[in-house]
Design a protein around this motif. Structure first.
Motif, PDB file in Angstrom:
ATOM      1  N   GLN A 214      -1.459   4.307  -3.016  1.00 26.56           N
ATOM      2  CA  GLN A 214      -1.775   4.929  -1.760  1.00 26.56           C
ATOM      3  C   GLN A 214      -3.218   5.582  -1.986  1.00 26.56           C
ATOM      4  O   GLN A 214      -4.006   5.601  -1.207  1.00 26.56           O
ATOM      5  CB  GLN A 214      -0.654   5.814  -1.447  1.00 26.56           C
ATOM      6  CG  GLN A 214       0.560   5.328  -0.755  1.00 26.56           C
ATOM      7  CD  GLN A 214       1.748   6.145  -0.792  1.00 26.56           C
ATOM      8  OE1 GLN A 214       2.095   6.176  -1.822  1.00 26.56           O
ATOM      9  NE2 GLN A 214       2.204   6.542   0.474  1.00 26.56           N
ATOM     10  N   ASN A 215      -3.408   6.426  -3.130  1.00 26.20           N
ATOM     11  CA  ASN A 215      -4.631   6.737  -3.596  1.00 26.20           C
ATOM     12  C   ASN A 215      -5.669   5.678  -3.834  1.00 26.20           C
ATOM     13  O   ASN A 215      -6.919   5.717  -3.520  1.00 26.20           O
ATOM     14  CB  ASN A 215      -4.668   7.516  -4.617  1.00 26.20           C
ATOM     15  CG  ASN A 215      -3.804   8.857  -4.602  1.00 26.20           C
ATOM     16  OD1 ASN A 215      -3.856   9.490  -3.311  1.00 26.20           O
ATOM     17  ND2 ASN A 215      -3.464   9.799  -5.486  1.00 26.20           N
TER      18      ASN A 215
ATOM     19  N   TYR B  50     -10.879   2.545   1.409  1.00 24.33           N
ATOM     20  CA  TYR B  50     -11.232   2.759   2.782  1.00 24.33           C
ATOM     21  C   TYR B  50     -12.646   3.612   2.772  1.00 24.33           C
ATOM     22  O   TYR B  50     -13.600   3.273   3.563  1.00 24.33           O
ATOM     23  CB  TYR B  50     -10.441   3.695   3.285  1.00 24.33           C
ATOM     24  CG  TYR B  50      -8.879   3.032   3.867  1.00 24.33           C
ATOM     25  CD1 TYR B  50      -8.955   1.664   4.377  1.00 24.33           C
ATOM     26  CD2 TYR B  50      -7.671   3.833   3.755  1.00 24.33           C
ATOM     27  CE1 TYR B  50      -7.632   1.162   4.495  1.00 24.33           C
ATOM     28  CE2 TYR B  50      -6.462   3.286   4.114  1.00 24.33           C
ATOM     29  CZ  TYR B  50      -6.565   1.785   4.459  1.00 24.33           C
ATOM     30  OH  TYR B  50      -5.274   1.411   4.811  1.00 24.33           O
ATOM     31  N   GLU B  51     -12.752   4.339   1.719  1.00 25.27           N
ATOM     32  CA  GLU B  51     -14.237   4.954   1.565  1.00 25.27           C
ATOM     33  C   GLU B  51     -15.285   3.934   1.164  1.00 25.27           C
ATOM     34  O   GLU B  51     -16.191   4.118   1.612  1.00 25.27           O
ATOM     35  CB  GLU B  51     -14.049   5.812   0.126  1.00 25.27           C
ATOM     36  CG  GLU B  51     -13.228   7.247   0.728  1.00 25.27           C
ATOM     37  CD  GLU B  51     -13.871   7.873   1.764  1.00 25.27           C
ATOM     38  OE1 GLU B  51     -14.747   8.089   1.828  1.00 25.27           O
ATOM     39  OE2 GLU B  51     -13.098   8.111   2.753  1.00 25.27           O
TER      40      GLU B  51
ATOM     41  N   ILE C 268      -5.913   2.765  -2.428  1.00 26.56           N
ATOM     42  CA  ILE C 268      -6.207   2.380  -0.756  1.00 26.56           C
ATOM     43  C   ILE C 268      -7.044   2.994  -0.366  1.00 26.56           C
ATOM     44  O   ILE C 268      -8.069   2.833   0.342  1.00 26.56           O
ATOM     45  CB  ILE C 268      -5.062   1.601   0.040  1.00 26.56           C
ATOM     46  CG1 ILE C 268      -5.640   0.762   0.875  1.00 26.56           C
ATOM     47  CG2 ILE C 268      -4.363   2.785   0.634  1.00 26.56           C
ATOM     48  CD1 ILE C 268      -6.012  -0.630   0.553  1.00 26.56           C
ATOM     49  N   THR C 269      -7.165   4.446  -0.617  1.00 26.25           N
ATOM     50  CA  THR C 269      -7.900   5.251   0.115  1.00 26.25           C
ATOM     51  C   THR C 269      -9.336   5.210  -0.404  1.00 26.25           C
ATOM     52  O   THR C 269     -10.362   5.376   0.296  1.00 26.25           O
ATOM     53  CB  THR C 269      -7.461   6.853  -0.374  1.00 26.25           C
ATOM     54  OG1 THR C 269      -6.237   6.928   0.165  1.00 26.25           O
ATOM     55  CG2 THR C 269      -8.466   7.850   0.171  1.00 26.25           C
ATOM     56  N   VAL C 270      -9.381   4.717  -1.709  1.00 23.67           N
ATOM     57  CA  VAL C 270     -10.667   4.512  -2.363  1.00 23.67           C
ATOM     58  C   VAL C 270     -11.251   3.229  -1.390  1.00 23.67           C
ATOM     59  O   VAL C 270     -12.566   3.379  -1.284  1.00 23.67           O
ATOM     60  CB  VAL C 270     -10.652   4.405  -3.709  1.00 23.67           C
ATOM     61  CG1 VAL C 270     -12.127   3.954  -4.415  1.00 23.67           C
ATOM     62  CG2 VAL C 270     -10.218   5.642  -4.679  1.00 23.67           C
TER      63      VAL C 270
ATOM     64  N   LYS D 127     -16.133   2.213   4.405  1.00 28.08           N
ATOM     65  CA  LYS D 127     -17.101   3.116   5.195  1.00 28.08           C
ATOM     66  C   LYS D 127     -18.482   3.107   4.590  1.00 28.08           C
ATOM     67  O   LYS D 127     -19.370   2.780   5.370  1.00 28.08           O
ATOM     68  CB  LYS D 127     -16.814   4.680   5.096  1.00 28.08           C
ATOM     69  CG  LYS D 127     -15.483   5.027   5.834  1.00 28.08           C
ATOM     70  CD  LYS D 127     -15.238   6.650   5.519  1.00 28.08           C
ATOM     71  CE  LYS D 127     -13.916   6.987   6.063  1.00 28.08           C
ATOM     72  NZ  LYS D 127     -13.488   8.244   5.785  1.00 28.08           N
TER      73      LYS D 127
ATOM     74  N   THR E  68       1.053  -1.198   0.011  1.00 29.30           N
ATOM     75  CA  THR E  68      -0.055  -0.142   0.151  1.00 29.30           C
ATOM     76  C   THR E  68       0.907   1.458   0.043  1.00 29.30           C
ATOM     77  O   THR E  68       0.281   2.308   0.285  1.00 29.30           O
ATOM     78  CB  THR E  68      -1.033  -0.073   1.283  1.00 29.30           C
ATOM     79  OG1 THR E  68      -0.316  -0.114   2.335  1.00 29.30           O
ATOM     80  CG2 THR E  68      -2.173  -0.944   1.016  1.00 29.30           C
TER      81      THR E  68
ATOM     82  N   ASN F  96      -5.276  -1.343  10.044  1.00 28.84           N
ATOM     83  CA  ASN F  96      -6.224  -0.947   8.762  1.00 28.84           C
ATOM     84  C   ASN F  96      -6.737  -2.184   8.133  1.00 28.84           C
ATOM     85  O   ASN F  96      -7.802  -2.304   7.533  1.00 28.84           O
ATOM     86  CB  ASN F  96      -5.254  -0.345   7.981  1.00 28.84           C
ATOM     87  CG  ASN F  96      -5.020   1.245   8.269  1.00 28.84           C
ATOM     88  OD1 ASN F  96      -5.860   1.824   9.043  1.00 28.84           O
ATOM     89  ND2 ASN F  96      -3.857   1.771   8.044  1.00 28.84           N
TER      90      ASN F  96
ATOM     91  N   ALA G   3      -7.008   6.454  -9.749  1.00 28.98           N
ATOM     92  CA  ALA G   3      -5.896   6.428  -8.969  1.00 28.98           C
ATOM     93  C   ALA G   3      -4.719   5.507  -9.160  1.00 28.98           C
ATOM     94  O   ALA G   3      -3.805   5.908  -9.449  1.00 28.98           O
ATOM     95  CB  ALA G   3      -6.462   6.060  -7.314  1.00 28.98           C
TER      96      ALA G   3
END
Length: 472
Positions: free
Chosen positions: A368-369, A375-376, A371-373, A379, A300, A320, A360
Motif C-alpha cells: 500500500q505504501n 502514484y507520485e 503503490i503510493t510511491v 504525477k 495492492t 487507478n 516502503a
C-alpha cells in the motif's frame, strides 16, 4: 533492510535467508476439486508479489507450490461427477493454470502433486513410526501430537486448549482408534471403492498435512526460508507440518512463516470460502472483469490485511490502473516531438522514487505504501509529459521505471502489437479530423469524434496536439 513479520515469533524480523542470495519458498497450493475462488487467488497473488519483490531485490527464488490431488473432498467430487480422482485433478489443475496465467501469476519453479510422491510420503511416515512419533491402528497411522513439545507454538495456543476444540470434532470411530483427541492422521485406510496405494499398514492414502512436509523437504531443503499460505492454515495444517517435519528431520523446519489475510464479502465482511457457499471463482469473474484489474485490486493490499471484495472496490482499482496507464500513454505520445538525449534531473528524481519504493516495500512488503510511491511517480510523469520540451531518453527512463515497479504488482503496461496496429488507424482518423478543423469542416470533425467515441476512443485536445485514450 528487508523485514518480514514472522507468524511463529509474532514480530517483524530482518530477512536473512539461510544461503545468501537464494530463497527457498514453499506456498500451500489448492485442493483441486473445483475452480479456485478469489480467496484462494488472494494467497497466490500475495505471495507471487512477494516472490517478484524478492527477485527485484536480486534473490534467486526457488518457489514450490503443491497441488493436493487426493483427499476426502476430491473423492466425493469425483464420485458426484462420475469420473476418477486423477481425472478430476487433471481437470482442475488445467483450470488453475489457465486462471492464474490470466491474472499474471508466474508459474512456480515446481508444482508437485501429492500422488506423485506416495513412496516418499510412506517413507516419511515410516520414519515417524520408527521414532515413536506415530502409531498404526486398523490401517490408519496417527501422529502423537503431545510428543512434540512445541505443538501449538505457531497458532499461539496451549495443547490443552487445542484439545478442547479437537474433542468436539472427533468421530466415535476416531475416538476408538486415537490414543489422544489431538492426534492427527498421517495415513488413512481406504474404504471400499476409494482410490488407494499399498503401504506397510495396508491399502490407503495420505492424510492432508503430510504431503507438504514431504514435498517441501524433498524439493527445497530440510530447513526452508519461507513457508506461506492463508491465515486459516496456521492451525491445524501448518502446526502439524512443523510437528511432522521437525520430528523426522531433527532440524528447524521454517525460518519465516508468512500468512495472508482473508477476502471478505458482503456488508458483514464475512470470510469468503467454499464451505460458506459465498465464494466467487476466478474462472467466472475474469469473464466479466479485466484480469489485470482483479490482479491490481488484490496485489495492492498488504498481504496480512483482509481485503473486502466489492464492485465499488473493483471500480476504484480499475480507475487507478487506468490513471497509471494514461500516464504511460502520455509519455509515449510525447516521444514523437521529443529531443534526443537524457535529462539528469529526471534521472535523479527517478532514483529518489526507486529508493522510496524500496523503503516502503522493505517494511514487510507494504504494497500500500509502495503503490503510493508509484502514484507520485505517475504525477511526476504527467507533469513531465506536459513540459514544452522533453527528452526521449528521459521519457524512456520514466516508462521503464513505471514498468519495473508495476511488474512487481503483476501489472504489464506494454500495449500489445495488435493494439499498436489499431492505433495507426485511430491516428489516421485524428489526422483527418485535424485537417477538417483547419478547413472549418466542423461537421466532419464532429463525425470523426463521435465515430471514435462509439469505439471506446476518447479524444483529448492538448497544447501538444490531439491524443486519445481507450475506455474499453
Amino acid at each position: 533492510m528487508l523485514t518480514i513479520y514472522n507468524t511463529l515469533t509474532r514480530k517483524q524480523e530482518e530477512f536473512k535467508p539461510l544461503h545468501p542470495g537464494v530463497v527457498n519458498m514453499y506456498v500451500c497450493g489448492p485442493t483441486v476439486y473445483n475452480y479456485i475462488h478469489i480467496g484462494n487467488a488472494r494467497s497466490a497473488i500475495a505471495f507471487d508479489t512477494v516472490r517478484r519483490y524478492l527477485e527485484f531485490k536480486g534473490y534467486k527464488v526457488n518457489y514450490v507450490s503443491n497441488f493436493t490431488d487426493v483427499d476426502d473432498k476430491m473423492i466425493k467430487a469425483a464420485h458426484e461427477q462420475g469420473i476418477t480422482v486423477p481425472q478430476l485433478a487433471d481437470k482442475y489443475i488445467k483450470a488453475f493454470m489457465e486462471d492464474t496465467k490470466a491474472i499474471n501469476i508466474e508459474p512456480a519453479t515446481l508444482h508437485p502433486r501429492a500422488t506423485e510422491n506416495i513412496p516418499d510420503i510412506i517413507k516419511f511416515i515410516q520414519g515417524l513410526v520408527d521414532k515413536g512419533y506415530a502409531y498404526a491402528k486398523d490401517g490408519d497411522v496417527y501422529y502423537r501430537a503431545r510428543k512434540f513439545k512445541h505443538y501449538g507454538q505457531l497458532s499461539g495456543q496451549s495443547i490443552d486448549d487445542l484439545e478442547v476444540g479437537a474433542s468436539q470434532h472427533v468421530s466415535a470411530d476416531e475416538v476408538d482408534k486415537k490414543e489422544d483427541p489431538m492426534d492427527f492422521a498421517l495415513w488413512k485406510a481406504a474404504k471400499p471403492g476409494e482410490i488407494n496405494w499399498d503401504s506397510p499398514w495396508g491399502k490407503g492414502r495420505p492424510g492432508w498435512h503430510i504431503e507438504c512436509s514431504v514435498m517441501s523437504t524433498k524439493y527445497l531443503a530440510k530447513t526452508i526460508d519461507i513457508h506461506a499460505g492463508g491465515q486459516d492454515l496456521e492451525f491445524p495444517h501448518h502446526e502439524n507440518e512443523i510437528a511432522q517435519s521437525e520430528a523426522e528431520t531433527g532440524q528447524k523446519f521454517v525460518r519465516y512463516w508468512m500468512h495472508n489475510g482473508f477476502v471478505t464479502i458482503g456488508k458483514d465482511n464475512e470470510k469468503m470460502s467454499k464451505s460458506l457457499h459465498n465464494f466467487i471463482t476466478v474462472h467466472d469473474i475474469i469473464k466479466k472483469v479485466d484480469p489485470q484489474v482483479l490482479r491490481f485490486f488484490m496485489a495492492t493490499t498488504q498481504y496480512r490485511r483482509p481485503i473486502q471484495y466489492s464492485q465499488d472496490n473493483l471500480v476504484d482499482a480499475q480507475n487507478n490502473l487506468e490513471h497509471i496507464q494514461t500516464a504511460f500513454d502520455n509519455l509515449e505520445y510525447r516521444r514523437q516531438d521529443a529531443v534526443a538525449g537524457n535529462d539528469q534531473t529526471v534521472e535523479d528524481h527517478l532514483d529518489d522514487f526507486k529508493q522510496q519504493f524500496i523503503k516502503a516495500m522493505d517494511d514487510d512488503i507494504n504494497v500500500q505504501n509502495g503503490i503510493t510511491v508509484v502514484y507520485e511517480l505517475v504525477k511526476y510523469a504527467n507533469v513531465y509529459a506536459q513540459s514544452s520540451k522533453v527528452h526521449e531518453g528521459a521519457i524512456v527512463a520514466i516508462q521503464k521505471e513505471l514498468q519495473t515497479l508495476l511488474s512487481i504488482f503483476g501489472i504489464d503496461l506494454k500495449a500489445s502489437g495488435s493494439q499498436k496496429l489499431d492505433d495507426q488507424r485511430v491516428q489516421a482518423l485524428i489526422d483527418e479530423r485535424n485537417q477538417a478543423r483547419q478547413d472549418k469542416n466542423f461537421a466532419r470533425a464532429d463525425e470523426i469524434r463521435d465515430q471514435l467515441k462509439t469505439e471506446g476512443i476518447i479524444l483529448e485536445d492538448t497544447p501538444q496536439g490531439t491524443r486519445f485514450k481507450r475506455t474499453k
